[in-house]
Design a protein around this motif. Sequence first.
Motif, PDB file in Angstrom:
ATOM      1  N   LEU A 139      -5.272   2.656  12.808  1.00 52.21           N
ATOM      2  CA  LEU A 139      -4.484   1.643  12.123  1.00 52.21           C
ATOM      3  C   LEU A 139      -3.025   2.073  12.025  1.00 52.21           C
ATOM      4  CD1 LEU A 139      -6.885   1.013   9.113  1.00 52.21           C
ATOM      5  CD2 LEU A 139      -6.626  -0.449  11.137  1.00 52.21           C
ATOM      6  N   CYS A 140      -2.133   1.081  12.085  1.00 43.35           N
ATOM      7  CA  CYS A 140      -0.723   1.346  11.831  1.00 43.35           C
ATOM      8  C   CYS A 140      -0.427   1.048  10.373  1.00 43.35           C
ATOM      9  CB  CYS A 140       0.160   0.483  12.731  1.00 43.35           C
ATOM     10  SG  CYS A 140       0.157   1.014  14.464  1.00 43.35           S
ATOM     11  N   ALA A 141       0.415   1.869   9.764  1.00 43.08           N
ATOM     12  CA  ALA A 141       0.688   1.744   8.338  1.00 43.08           C
ATOM     13  C   ALA A 141       1.586   0.554   8.031  1.00 43.08           C
ATOM     14  CB  ALA A 141       1.346   3.022   7.836  1.00 43.08           C
ATOM     15  N   GLN A 142       1.436   0.073   6.785  1.00 41.52           N
ATOM     16  CA  GLN A 142       2.288  -0.957   6.203  1.00 41.52           C
ATOM     17  C   GLN A 142       2.500  -2.138   7.144  1.00 41.52           C
ATOM     18  OE1 GLN A 142       5.787   0.536   4.265  1.00 41.52           O
ATOM     19  NE2 GLN A 142       4.749   2.367   3.520  1.00 41.52           N
ATOM     20  N   CYS A 143       3.768  -2.451   7.430  1.00 38.10           N
ATOM     21  CA  CYS A 143       4.078  -3.640   8.232  1.00 38.10           C
ATOM     22  C   CYS A 143       4.281  -3.306   9.714  1.00 38.10           C
ATOM     23  CB  CYS A 143       5.332  -4.307   7.689  1.00 38.10           C
ATOM     24  SG  CYS A 143       5.288  -4.582   5.917  1.00 38.10           S
ATOM     25  N   LEU A 144       3.783  -2.167  10.142  1.00 41.90           N
ATOM     26  CA  LEU A 144       3.971  -1.750  11.533  1.00 41.90           C
ATOM     27  C   LEU A 144       2.935  -2.408  12.436  1.00 41.90           C
ATOM     28  CD1 LEU A 144       4.509   2.085  10.930  1.00 41.90           C
ATOM     29  CD2 LEU A 144       6.269   0.301  11.169  1.00 41.90           C
ATOM     30  N   CYS A 156       0.801  -1.220   0.000  1.00 44.39           N
ATOM     31  CA  CYS A 156       0.000   0.000   0.000  1.00 44.39           C
ATOM     32  C   CYS A 156       0.834   1.271   0.000  1.00 44.39           C
ATOM     33  CB  CYS A 156      -0.935   0.021   1.215  1.00 44.39           C
ATOM     34  SG  CYS A 156      -2.286  -1.163   1.085  1.00 44.39           S
ATOM     35  N   GLY A 157       2.072   1.187   0.375  1.00 46.97           N
ATOM     36  CA  GLY A 157       2.888   2.381   0.400  1.00 46.97           C
ATOM     37  C   GLY A 157       2.839   3.086   1.741  1.00 46.97           C
ATOM     38  N   GLU A 158       3.459   4.235   1.786  1.00 44.68           N
ATOM     39  CA  GLU A 158       3.619   4.967   3.040  1.00 44.68           C
ATOM     40  C   GLU A 158       2.286   5.502   3.546  1.00 44.68           C
ATOM     41  OE1 GLU A 158       6.393   8.610   4.839  1.00 44.68           O
ATOM     42  OE2 GLU A 158       6.406   8.107   2.695  1.00 44.68           O
ATOM     43  N   ALA A 159       2.122   5.479   4.856  1.00 43.11           N
ATOM     44  CA  ALA A 159       0.955   6.038   5.547  1.00 43.11           C
ATOM     45  C   ALA A 159      -0.349   5.346   5.169  1.00 43.11           C
ATOM     46  CB  ALA A 159       0.845   7.542   5.304  1.00 43.11           C
ATOM     47  N   GLN A 160      -0.282   4.050   4.796  1.00 40.84           N
ATOM     48  CA  GLN A 160      -1.478   3.273   4.503  1.00 40.84           C
ATOM     49  C   GLN A 160      -1.310   1.850   5.001  1.00 40.84           C
ATOM     50  OE1 GLN A 160      -1.999   3.753   0.223  1.00 40.84           O
ATOM     51  NE2 GLN A 160      -3.546   5.309   0.571  1.00 40.84           N
ATOM     52  N   VAL A 216      -8.132  -3.505   1.062  1.00 40.04           N
ATOM     53  CA  VAL A 216      -7.978  -2.200   0.424  1.00 40.04           C
ATOM     54  C   VAL A 216      -7.043  -1.352   1.270  1.00 40.04           C
ATOM     55  CG1 VAL A 216     -10.152  -2.119  -0.820  1.00 40.04           C
ATOM     56  CG2 VAL A 216     -10.077  -1.360   1.565  1.00 40.04           C
ATOM     57  N   CYS A 217      -6.334  -0.454   0.623  1.00 41.34           N
ATOM     58  CA  CYS A 217      -5.393   0.425   1.310  1.00 41.34           C
ATOM     59  C   CYS A 217      -6.133   1.603   1.932  1.00 41.34           C
ATOM     60  CB  CYS A 217      -4.342   0.925   0.331  1.00 41.34           C
ATOM     61  SG  CYS A 217      -3.340  -0.386  -0.417  1.00 41.34           S
ATOM     62  N   LEU A 218      -6.044   1.738   3.248  1.00 41.37           N
ATOM     63  CA  LEU A 218      -6.691   2.836   3.965  1.00 41.37           C
ATOM     64  C   LEU A 218      -5.630   3.678   4.675  1.00 41.37           C
ATOM     65  CD1 LEU A 218      -9.792   1.070   5.586  1.00 41.37           C
ATOM     66  CD2 LEU A 218      -9.668   2.336   3.444  1.00 41.37           C
ATOM     67  N   PRO A 219      -5.927   4.969   4.885  1.00 39.80           N
ATOM     68  CA  PRO A 219      -4.978   5.834   5.606  1.00 39.80           C
ATOM     69  C   PRO A 219      -4.666   5.263   6.981  1.00 39.80           C
ATOM     70  CG  PRO A 219      -6.688   7.137   4.560  1.00 39.80           C
ATOM     71  CD  PRO A 219      -7.118   5.707   4.430  1.00 39.80           C
ATOM     72  N   ALA A 220      -3.410   5.351   7.378  1.00 38.01           N
ATOM     73  CA  ALA A 220      -2.994   4.770   8.647  1.00 38.01           C
ATOM     74  C   ALA A 220      -1.881   5.604   9.274  1.00 38.01           C
ATOM     75  CB  ALA A 220      -2.526   3.326   8.428  1.00 38.01           C
ATOM     76  N   VAL A 221      -1.583   5.285  10.534  1.00 40.28           N
ATOM     77  CA  VAL A 221      -0.575   6.015  11.307  1.00 40.28           C
ATOM     78  C   VAL A 221       0.815   5.524  10.922  1.00 40.28           C
ATOM     79  CG1 VAL A 221       0.251   6.559  13.628  1.00 40.28           C
ATOM     80  CG2 VAL A 221      -2.211   6.285  13.196  1.00 40.28           C
ATOM     81  N   THR A 222       1.735   6.453  10.730  1.00 42.74           N
ATOM     82  CA  THR A 222       3.100   6.093  10.340  1.00 42.74           C
ATOM     83  C   THR A 222       3.943   5.724  11.558  1.00 42.74           C
ATOM     84  OG1 THR A 222       3.722   8.428  10.395  1.00 42.74           O
ATOM     85  CG2 THR A 222       3.027   7.526   8.273  1.00 42.74           C
ATOM     86  N   GLU A 223       5.161   5.314  11.306  1.00 42.09           N
ATOM     87  CA  GLU A 223       6.054   4.839  12.362  1.00 42.09           C
ATOM     88  C   GLU A 223       6.281   5.920  13.418  1.00 42.09           C
ATOM     89  OE1 GLU A 223      10.410   2.583  12.773  1.00 42.09           O
ATOM     90  OE2 GLU A 223       9.777   3.456  10.853  1.00 42.09           O
ATOM     91  N   GLY A 224       6.094   5.525  14.699  1.00 38.98           N
ATOM     92  CA  GLY A 224       6.292   6.443  15.815  1.00 38.98           C
ATOM     93  C   GLY A 224       5.039   7.181  16.222  1.00 38.98           C
ATOM     94  N   GLY A 225       3.966   7.115  15.416  1.00 40.44           N
ATOM     95  CA  GLY A 225       2.732   7.809  15.749  1.00 40.44           C
ATOM     96  C   GLY A 225       1.892   7.046  16.749  1.00 40.44           C
ATOM     97  N   ALA A 226       1.037   7.782  17.477  1.00 37.87           N
ATOM     98  CA  ALA A 226       0.185   7.155  18.489  1.00 37.87           C
ATOM     99  C   ALA A 226      -0.859   6.279  17.828  1.00 37.87           C
ATOM    100  CB  ALA A 226      -0.481   8.229  19.342  1.00 37.87           C
TER     101      ALA A 226
END
Length: 383
Positions: free
Chosen positions: A314-319, A280-284, A298-308
């Motif tokens: 949701l946490c992004a990608q493989c986080l 899905c790429g970054e932040a998804q 489906v790819c949905l907006p998500a929290v990036t690394e280090g975010g609450a």
Amino acid sequence: MTQPWTWKRILWPIGVLAVSASLSGVECQYEPVPDRRRGFSGDPCMAEDRCQSGLVCVQEANNKVCRPICTQGDPNACGGCGATSVCKLFPQDGGAGISACTPGAKEGEQCVAKPCAQCLTCGAEEAGDPPTCRRSCRGDIPPPPVGTAPPGDYSYCTYPDRAEIGGVRLANCCLFGQTCSSVTVDGGSQADLCFGPLPGEEFSTCRPNNTCNDSRMPCVAGTPEANIPNVCRLPIAGEVCASGARCATNHACIDEDKNSATPARCRLICSLEVEQCADCGEAQDCVPIENDAQRRGVCLPAVTEGGACGGGALCAQCLVCASKNNGPATCVRACNPPDAGPVSGACLQPVADGGTVDPGTCCPTGQECLAFTGGAGAACFPP
């Protein structure tokens, strides 16, 4: 008591005389009026019939029809026949023949069994493709940057302007959405032709009434002041769609919150396989589609690394969402504990620009891999 004379009483005897005259055999004479609704282009005719002025009766396939007279090699735009006809020589009894405008294959139509209309050339973009009629273009003129208005003078273009059907022309004489390609045409010569969608087709200008040839395809608003027209295309990721409606290829229309007024949006379809978690790429993040028989996500907006995270975020990608020593939960990388053996294949989480990871644990350099309580996995945390 006498009644006054009126105009009705005066005209009554005249009416009686007129009726009696008609009954006694007096006939009216009139001149026949020719039917001017006949004899136009495309109307059937016989050899001795008269077509309208400027038209001639010619044999087309199994029928004789009226067609406009033209001149072979006419220097006017499209040979004087217009953009949908071709000037053809028809044999005539006892003569050298006569040239008339007959319908030709239109832009985008195949031209194997039917010649192209004037100003169009028969060609195929790729080897093996069926040849179609295409307008000529100027390969030496690069397409303008998106949002740049083309010049107003198109005198160097051989095909007439198509603004009347919503077409937006580029400086190289192609329409919006088309590309100018050099191809080999009949006879082995090279020609620059416009290939791509026609007005009303996907990825092209909408029709003048802001509709598309496919009624299920929306007309997406453009930016008129930047010469970006309304375009026929299916919505892509992040764009609003009607619940259950079509989206672009590899997209699905998802109602992310059915309990709110938030509109449904098209989202990119992704794989739920663990090893493809970064699709899905970054932040998804890839989230399963509810009640999907194909078990897709489906790819949905998500929290990036280090975010609450937590509370439904949701946490992004493989986080993964985890906390250290009962601290606040954040999105961190999943890792491979040192005692679990070497990582099979590459680390799932992409490396940040300029960063490095430990190939054994997959943690960023300087972080440690800590196992979750209970042993169900591990995550990377700063020391």
